[in-house]
Every structure is written in structure tokens, then in C-alpha cells.
Write an enzyme that holds these catalytic residues in place. Sequence first.
Site, PDB file in Angstrom:
ATOM      1  CG  HIS A  93      -1.627   0.943   0.917  1.00 48.01           C
ATOM      2  ND1 HIS A  93      -1.638   2.075   1.493  1.00 48.01           N
ATOM      3  CD2 HIS A  93      -3.208   0.487   0.729  1.00 48.01           C
ATOM      4  CE1 HIS A  93      -2.854   2.957   1.274  1.00 48.01           C
ATOM      5  NE2 HIS A  93      -4.002   2.075   1.397  1.00 48.01           N
ATOM      6  CD  GLU A 141      -5.447   2.378  -2.692  1.00 43.98           C
ATOM      7  OE1 GLU A 141      -6.260   1.961  -2.669  1.00 43.98           O
ATOM      8  OE2 GLU A 141      -4.684   2.327  -2.077  1.00 43.98           O
TER       9      GLU A 141
HETATM   10  O1  G3P Z   1      -6.401   1.403   0.353  1.00 47.31           O
HETATM   11  C1  G3P Z   1      -7.726   2.215   0.052  1.00 47.31           C
HETATM   12  C2  G3P Z   1      -7.641   3.630   0.138  1.00 47.31           C
HETATM   13  O2  G3P Z   1      -5.528   4.150   0.304  1.00 47.31           O
HETATM   14  C3  G3P Z   1      -7.394   4.340  -0.817  1.00 47.31           C
HETATM   15  O3  G3P Z   1      -8.532   5.615   0.199  1.00 47.31           O
HETATM   16  O4  G3P Z   1      -9.819   6.945   2.245  1.00 47.31           O
HETATM   17  O5  G3P Z   1      -9.569   7.881  -1.027  1.00 47.31           O
HETATM   18  O6  G3P Z   1     -10.827   5.116   0.048  1.00 47.31           O
HETATM   19  P1  G3P Z   1      -9.588   6.534   0.713  1.00 47.31           P
END
Ligand code: G3P
Length: 225
Positions: A93, A141
Site C-alpha cells: 500500500h 491507487e
Molecule cells: O486502501 C484504500 C485507500 O488507500 C483509499 O483510501 O480514503 O481514498 O478511500 P480512500
Amino acid sequence: MRLPVIIVNFKAYPEVLGHAGIELARTCSKVAEATGASIAIAPAMPDLAKIAGDFNLPVLSQHFDPVLPGSKTGWTPLMAVEEAGAVGTLLNHSERKMRLSDLKLAVQMCGEAGIEAVVCADTIDEAKKVARLHPEYVAIEPPDLIGGDISITTAKPEIVTDAVEAVRKVDSEIGVLCGAGVKSREDVRKALELGTVGVLLASGVVKAHDPHKALLDLAKGLTRS
Ligand code: G3P
């Protein structure tokens, strides 16, 4: 995990440590049951065993250390999360980056143990690199959108489609997830339209004023109606 899936990452938000984490797991379980949606959760490590034992949901660890069990004070070997009841794990992550060599070992260990690996990638380049390790899932992400209010599917849809294509070229068996800013059923629906098998999210549920309502809405994005 059954697909398409919503993975709720509890992170280490104070809202979901200890008893509150158990309550959020209960909420996730209720929503999964009521809607039939596939919802998996990644609680904080100290709460993992209790949550995996108490609720009928796929539970993932947020990380583990690719070390053998033994004299490893303060480390978390895969066996620890397996014994706690995790069926999968997040790895790499953006808030818990790993060296590629460690990640390679971790994915290999998961394969041997039958634990599903969801490997995160910040960029397309990284998505390609981690796809070569052949985990079950790659989650794209962009760090700048994490925790924000604009979903990756709105802000950078091309990153999602490019990641799907890039990962598919390396290994068409890998499912691609996306995350960052995912907060509504439209965001989930769009993620699926862009070719993913689900979403990885945190603040949209953990920090919601009403997590039950927020997750119910998100779950509706997994179905066509
Ligand atoms: O692991 C999920 C994350 O990093 C995304 O976070 O708060 O943007 O949904 P968020």
C-alpha cells in the site's frame, strides 16, 4: 473473494481501532447480508483475529512481513495472519511500501499458503512491475487522490483503464481494482465500467458520518439496478 468486490480498508484510523473496529465490521457484515454484495474488510492487525472469528466476511490483513516465524520480535509473519483467520492480504500500500524483492517473496509466500494477495500500485509503471509477480489482484491507487473527495474514476479514469490494459498484457488472470476517493455508488459503478473487478476504499466508509448508509450506497454500485 467473490467478484465484483468492495474492500474496506480500515487503515489505522482512530475511528476504527479496538471496539469501534468490531462495530464497523458488524456494519459491513450487515450490509453484505442485506444486499448480497461482496464486501471484504482489512481491519487493523490487533483486531483481525476477533473480527475474522466473529463475522462471516472475507478478512484481509493490511500487510505482513515476508519473514519466517521465529525469533522476529515485532514482525508479523504470514503464519500470524493466516492463523488469525485472514484469507487475503493487502501488500505494498502507498502508506506501507515494500521493496520489490520483499514484495516478490511475500507474493510467493501467499501463493504457497493459498492467501489471496492484493498488491497496490501507485502508478501504471508500478502496476506493470507488480503484475510480473503474478498476485491475484493489483490495486491502482494514485497517492495524491487517497483520502480525498474526488474519486480516481472521475479525476483520472484513464489511469484505471491504462492499468487494466497494462496488467492484462502481463497476466490476464490478474484482477484489477482501483481506489482513492471512492465514495458513492456511481464511483463503484464507473470503476466496474472501466474494467476493474472492484474497489479498495477507506475514508468513504470509515470516516462517513453514517458508515452503514455510506456502505449501503456503495454496495448498490456493484449491481445494475
Ligand atoms: O486502501 C484504500 C485507500 O488507500 C483509499 O483510501 O480514503 O481514498 O478511500 P480512500
